[in-house]
Structure formats: structure tokens, C-alpha cells
Write an enzyme that holds these catalytic residues in place. Structure first.
Site, PDB file in Angstrom:
ATOM      1  N   GLU A 166      47.988  45.677  -0.420  1.00  0.00           N
ATOM      2  CA  GLU A 166      49.277  45.226   0.150  1.00  0.00           C
ATOM      3  C   GLU A 166      49.497  43.873   0.230  1.00  0.00           C
ATOM      4  O   GLU A 166      49.126  42.929   1.044  1.00  0.00           O
ATOM      5  CB  GLU A 166      49.327  45.433   1.844  1.00  0.00           C
ATOM      6  CG  GLU A 166      49.088  46.946   1.975  1.00  0.00           C
ATOM      7  CD  GLU A 166      49.575  47.210   3.374  1.00  0.00           C
ATOM      8  OE1 GLU A 166      50.346  48.243   3.583  1.00  0.00           O
ATOM      9  OE2 GLU A 166      49.129  46.470   4.500  1.00  0.00           O
ATOM     10  N   GLY A 211      57.407  44.233   4.912  1.00  0.00           N
ATOM     11  CA  GLY A 211      58.443  43.840   5.784  1.00  0.00           C
ATOM     12  C   GLY A 211      59.610  43.206   5.145  1.00  0.00           C
ATOM     13  O   GLY A 211      60.302  42.805   6.125  1.00  0.00           O
ATOM     14  N   SER A 244      56.846  47.464   1.737  1.00  0.00           N
ATOM     15  CA  SER A 244      58.217  47.820   1.193  1.00  0.00           C
ATOM     16  C   SER A 244      58.426  48.916   0.659  1.00  0.00           C
ATOM     17  O   SER A 244      59.223  49.070  -0.239  1.00  0.00           O
ATOM     18  CB  SER A 244      58.874  46.847   0.842  1.00  0.00           C
ATOM     19  OG  SER A 244      59.017  45.505   1.711  1.00  0.00           O
ATOM     20  N   GLY A 304      54.834  51.038   6.369  1.00  0.00           N
ATOM     21  CA  GLY A 304      55.269  50.558   7.616  1.00  0.00           C
ATOM     22  C   GLY A 304      56.499  51.029   7.977  1.00  0.00           C
ATOM     23  O   GLY A 304      56.742  52.197   8.423  1.00  0.00           O
ATOM     24  N   GLY A 305      57.658  50.137   7.755  1.00  0.00           N
ATOM     25  CA  GLY A 305      59.078  50.521   8.112  1.00  0.00           C
ATOM     26  C   GLY A 305      59.309  51.857   8.125  1.00  0.00           C
ATOM     27  O   GLY A 305      59.908  52.806   8.984  1.00  0.00           O
ATOM     28  N   GLU A 342      48.147  41.283   9.050  1.00  0.00           N
ATOM     29  CA  GLU A 342      48.852  40.919   9.954  1.00  0.00           C
ATOM     30  C   GLU A 342      47.491  40.841  11.117  1.00  0.00           C
ATOM     31  O   GLU A 342      47.790  39.775  11.891  1.00  0.00           O
ATOM     32  CB  GLU A 342      49.570  42.092  10.671  1.00  0.00           C
ATOM     33  CG  GLU A 342      50.785  41.822   9.889  1.00  0.00           C
ATOM     34  CD  GLU A 342      51.734  43.326  10.182  1.00  0.00           C
ATOM     35  OE1 GLU A 342      51.637  44.183  10.906  1.00  0.00           O
ATOM     36  OE2 GLU A 342      52.564  43.359   8.936  1.00  0.00           O
ATOM     37  N   HIS A 351      44.068  44.729   7.968  1.00  0.00           N
ATOM     38  CA  HIS A 351      45.527  44.588   7.732  1.00  0.00           C
ATOM     39  C   HIS A 351      45.776  43.088   7.845  1.00  0.00           C
ATOM     40  O   HIS A 351      45.244  42.402   8.382  1.00  0.00           O
ATOM     41  CB  HIS A 351      46.338  45.194   8.820  1.00  0.00           C
ATOM     42  CG  HIS A 351      47.707  45.454   8.309  1.00  0.00           C
ATOM     43  ND1 HIS A 351      48.751  44.267   8.236  1.00  0.00           N
ATOM     44  CD2 HIS A 351      48.720  46.262   7.655  1.00  0.00           C
ATOM     45  CE1 HIS A 351      50.022  44.941   7.759  1.00  0.00           C
ATOM     46  NE2 HIS A 351      49.810  45.913   7.296  1.00  0.00           N
ATOM     47  N   ASN A 366      51.912  53.434   8.823  1.00  0.00           N
ATOM     48  CA  ASN A 366      51.246  52.312   9.684  1.00  0.00           C
ATOM     49  C   ASN A 366      52.474  52.171  10.565  1.00  0.00           C
ATOM     50  O   ASN A 366      53.236  51.298  10.064  1.00  0.00           O
ATOM     51  CB  ASN A 366      50.867  51.270   9.049  1.00  0.00           C
ATOM     52  CG  ASN A 366      50.470  50.122   9.764  1.00  0.00           C
ATOM     53  OD1 ASN A 366      50.530  50.478  10.840  1.00  0.00           O
ATOM     54  ND2 ASN A 366      50.038  48.964   9.204  1.00  0.00           N
ATOM     55  N   TRP A 367      52.396  52.727  11.955  1.00  0.00           N
ATOM     56  CA  TRP A 367      53.412  52.109  12.831  1.00  0.00           C
ATOM     57  C   TRP A 367      53.512  50.924  13.430  1.00  0.00           C
ATOM     58  O   TRP A 367      54.393  50.684  14.168  1.00  0.00           O
ATOM     59  CB  TRP A 367      53.409  53.373  13.897  1.00  0.00           C
ATOM     60  CG  TRP A 367      54.030  54.634  13.380  1.00  0.00           C
ATOM     61  CD1 TRP A 367      54.719  55.131  12.330  1.00  0.00           C
ATOM     62  CD2 TRP A 367      53.923  55.893  14.321  1.00  0.00           C
ATOM     63  NE1 TRP A 367      55.056  56.276  12.411  1.00  0.00           N
ATOM     64  CE2 TRP A 367      54.622  56.947  13.555  1.00  0.00           C
ATOM     65  CE3 TRP A 367      53.775  56.423  15.458  1.00  0.00           C
ATOM     66  CZ2 TRP A 367      54.861  58.228  14.274  1.00  0.00           C
ATOM     67  CZ3 TRP A 367      53.464  57.669  16.212  1.00  0.00           C
ATOM     68  CH2 TRP A 367      54.345  58.291  15.217  1.00  0.00           C
ATOM     69  N   LYS A 368      52.396  50.226  13.168  1.00  0.00           N
ATOM     70  CA  LYS A 368      52.255  48.654  13.748  1.00  0.00           C
ATOM     71  C   LYS A 368      52.496  48.936  15.204  1.00  0.00           C
ATOM     72  O   LYS A 368      52.399  49.871  15.918  1.00  0.00           O
ATOM     73  CB  LYS A 368      53.194  47.886  12.918  1.00  0.00           C
ATOM     74  CG  LYS A 368      53.020  47.884  11.488  1.00  0.00           C
ATOM     75  CD  LYS A 368      53.578  46.775  10.650  1.00  0.00           C
ATOM     76  CE  LYS A 368      53.363  46.912   9.190  1.00  0.00           C
ATOM     77  NZ  LYS A 368      53.772  45.964   8.388  1.00  0.00           N
TER      78      LYS A 368
HETATM   79  P1  13P Z   1      56.264  47.853   5.498  1.00  0.00           P
HETATM   80  O1  13P Z   1      56.224  49.134   4.562  1.00  0.00           O
HETATM   81  O2  13P Z   1      57.135  47.727   6.536  1.00  0.00           O
HETATM   82  O3  13P Z   1      56.650  46.499   4.331  1.00  0.00           O
HETATM   83  O4  13P Z   1      54.955  47.529   6.017  1.00  0.00           O
HETATM   84  C1  13P Z   1      53.682  47.802   4.958  1.00  0.00           C
HETATM   85  C2  13P Z   1      52.489  47.533   5.563  1.00  0.00           C
HETATM   86  O5  13P Z   1      52.258  46.519   6.215  1.00  0.00           O
HETATM   87  C3  13P Z   1      51.572  48.839   5.912  1.00  0.00           C
HETATM   88  O6  13P Z   1      50.644  48.549   6.257  1.00  0.00           O
END
Ligand code: 13P
Length: 257
Positions: A166, A172, A213, A234-235, A96, A94, A9-11
């Protein structure tokens, strides 16, 4: 056997040029990585060029959101009709989006139904906040989110639904849930809710991911857990080398199981 998924997930990261550079970097190294579904969920503007870049590869493409109407006066939204030809999957609900953009269990449910109607696989996100976790409310809250998301979804349609657990406090922060805890919530809460709703066959077939994470250091232990069917990352998915390794580990660990 459930085929694992490694979804990035590149956000709100990566320009089109950066997205294309990533595609170029991972194409070859991932060509021989079988036994795992490799999915990149990019921003809307990068989807069409990435769809071209991924053509003929085993990489799949996902969006990070969707609207539930096919078309109309909904400024700024993107419809399933627009996505279905370029995407395989869509992230829905998600945390967010729930936190910053007013998504509710109700809109999540509508979006899942829209995705289903257009042949898109949904990656439905659930997870508790730090406060809920500390108050011992995780099981009840996550179970409720799963049930609300799946309201009105049939057993047959569950083949097009992936769930991602999640925990918000793990996203994050560099502080992933322990493999044991993630496995326990996924098995005893998320998969249990699916079993309750649809029976054990569907529960056994439904793929449930862990997110929060996930990185190159903890991925192996997480993937070794029997109820964790992959990751929503994500990251660590932003760097080609890291993403390649995550996909390889998921394939290796799950393939050997
Ligand atoms: P991180 O892997 O950066 O913690 O993000 C997780 C996430 O929200 C994936 O959708």
C-alpha cells in the site's frame, strides 16, 4: 493457483448498527461469488456481532490491529486470545498505525508472531511515502520493510501470511498506483524478497495484495496483473454495492486466469 483476496479495511468507520446493515446487504449477493476470499476488517466493537452475522456465510472477518501479549496490564489493547475465536485475519502494520500510533518494523514483527501463535492470518502492510517514492527509494524501502516484518518467520508459517503493498501516497487520495507500477513493485520487490528468504515455491504461493484508492473503476485492470492477488480496500469497501462488485471482479478476473 493463488486464491485471490478482496479485503475491506473499514478503518475507523461504521457503528455497530451500520456494520450490521452492511452484513445484511452483502450476504445474499456474495453467497454465489466463489473463487475469492471475501474479508471485512472492522473495528473491534463490531467484530463480535459481525462474527454472528457472518456465521454460515463465506465471508471472513478481520481486525485492524492486535497486541502481541495474550493478557495483562495493557490498557486499551486487544489480544490474540480475544480475537482468535471471532476473527480469521488481522491487519498488521497499516501505514496509519505506523504513522499515528508508533508502530515500527519491530512491533509489526511481534504482532505477526502473536497472530501466528493463535491461528490468525496476518495481512501485513508495507509501502513507501510520497517523499521516498519521489526520491527513488521505493524498492529499497519496501524490500527492507518486508524483510523486517518476516524476521524469524519460517517457510511453513508463510502460509498464514498475506502481504499488502500500500503506497502511502495512494491511500485515500483517489490516486492509485498504475496497475503496471503496482504489479512491478509487488513482483520485483515484495515477491522477490519472499523468494530470496524462502525460495520460489513459497514465493509462488504467497498472496500479495495491492491497496491504495482501489475502486470500482480501476479494480479490473489491477486484478489483471499477474502478481497482484487481490486488494486491500478502504473507502470503496464501505459501500455494499461497491464491495460486492470488487469481490466479483477479483473472482472473475482471477478465476478466468
Ligand atoms: P483507500 O482504499 O481508501 O485508499 O484505503 C486503502 C487502505 O488503506 C486500505 O488498507
Amino acid at each position: 493457483m493463488r486464491i485471490p483476496i478482496m479485503a475491506g479495511n473499514w478503518k475507523m468507520y461504521k457503528t455497530i448498527a451500520e456494520a450490521m446493515a452492511f452484513a445484511e446487504a452483502v450476504k445474499e449477493p456474495l453467497a454465489s461469488v466463489d473463487g475469492v476470499e471475501k474479508v471485512i476488517c472492522a473495528s473491534f466493537v463490531s467484530l463480535a456481532p459481525l462474527a454472528e452475522a457472518f456465521r454460515g456465510t463465506s465471508l471472513k472477518l478481520g481486525s485492524q490491529n492486535i497486541y502481541w501479549e495474550e493478557q495483562g496490564a495493557f490498557t486499551g489493547e486487544v489480544s490474540p486470545l480475544m480475537l482468535k475465536d471471532i476473527c480469521d485475519m488481522v491487519i498488521i502494520g497499516h501505514s496509519e498505525r505506523r504513522q499515528y500510533f508508533g508502530e515500527t518494523d519491530e512491533t509489526v514483527n511481534k504482532k505477526i508472531k502473536a497472530a501466528l501463535a493463535h491461528g490468525l492470518v496476518s495481512i501485513v502492510c508495507v509501502g513507501e511515502s510520497l517523499e521516498q517514492n519521489q526520491a527513488g527509494e521505493t524498492e529499497q524501502f519496501v524490500g527492507k520493510q518486508v524483510r523486517a516484518a518476516l524476521d524469524g518467520i519460517t517457510a511453513e508459517q508463510m502460509g498464514s501470511i498475506v502481504i499488502a503493498y500500500e503506497p502511502i501516497w495512494a491511500i485515500g487520495t483517489g490516486l492509485a498506483a498504475t496497475a503496471d507500477d503496482a504489479n512491478r513493485i509487488i513482483g520485483q520487490v515484495v515477491r522477490a524478497a519472499v523468494k530470496d528468504l524462502y525460495g520460489s515455491d513459497v514465493a509462488e504461493q504467497t498472496r500479495i495484495l495491492y491497496g491504495g484508492s482501489v475502486n470500482t473503476r480501476n479494480v479490473e485492470e489491477l486484478m489483471q496483473q499477474p502478481d497482484i492477488d487481490g486488494g486491500l480496500v478502504g473507502g470503496a469497501s464501505l459501500k455494499p454495492d461497491d464491495y460486492i462488485m470488487l469481490a466479483k471482479v477479483a473472482a472473475g478476473v482471477k478465476g478466468a486466469a
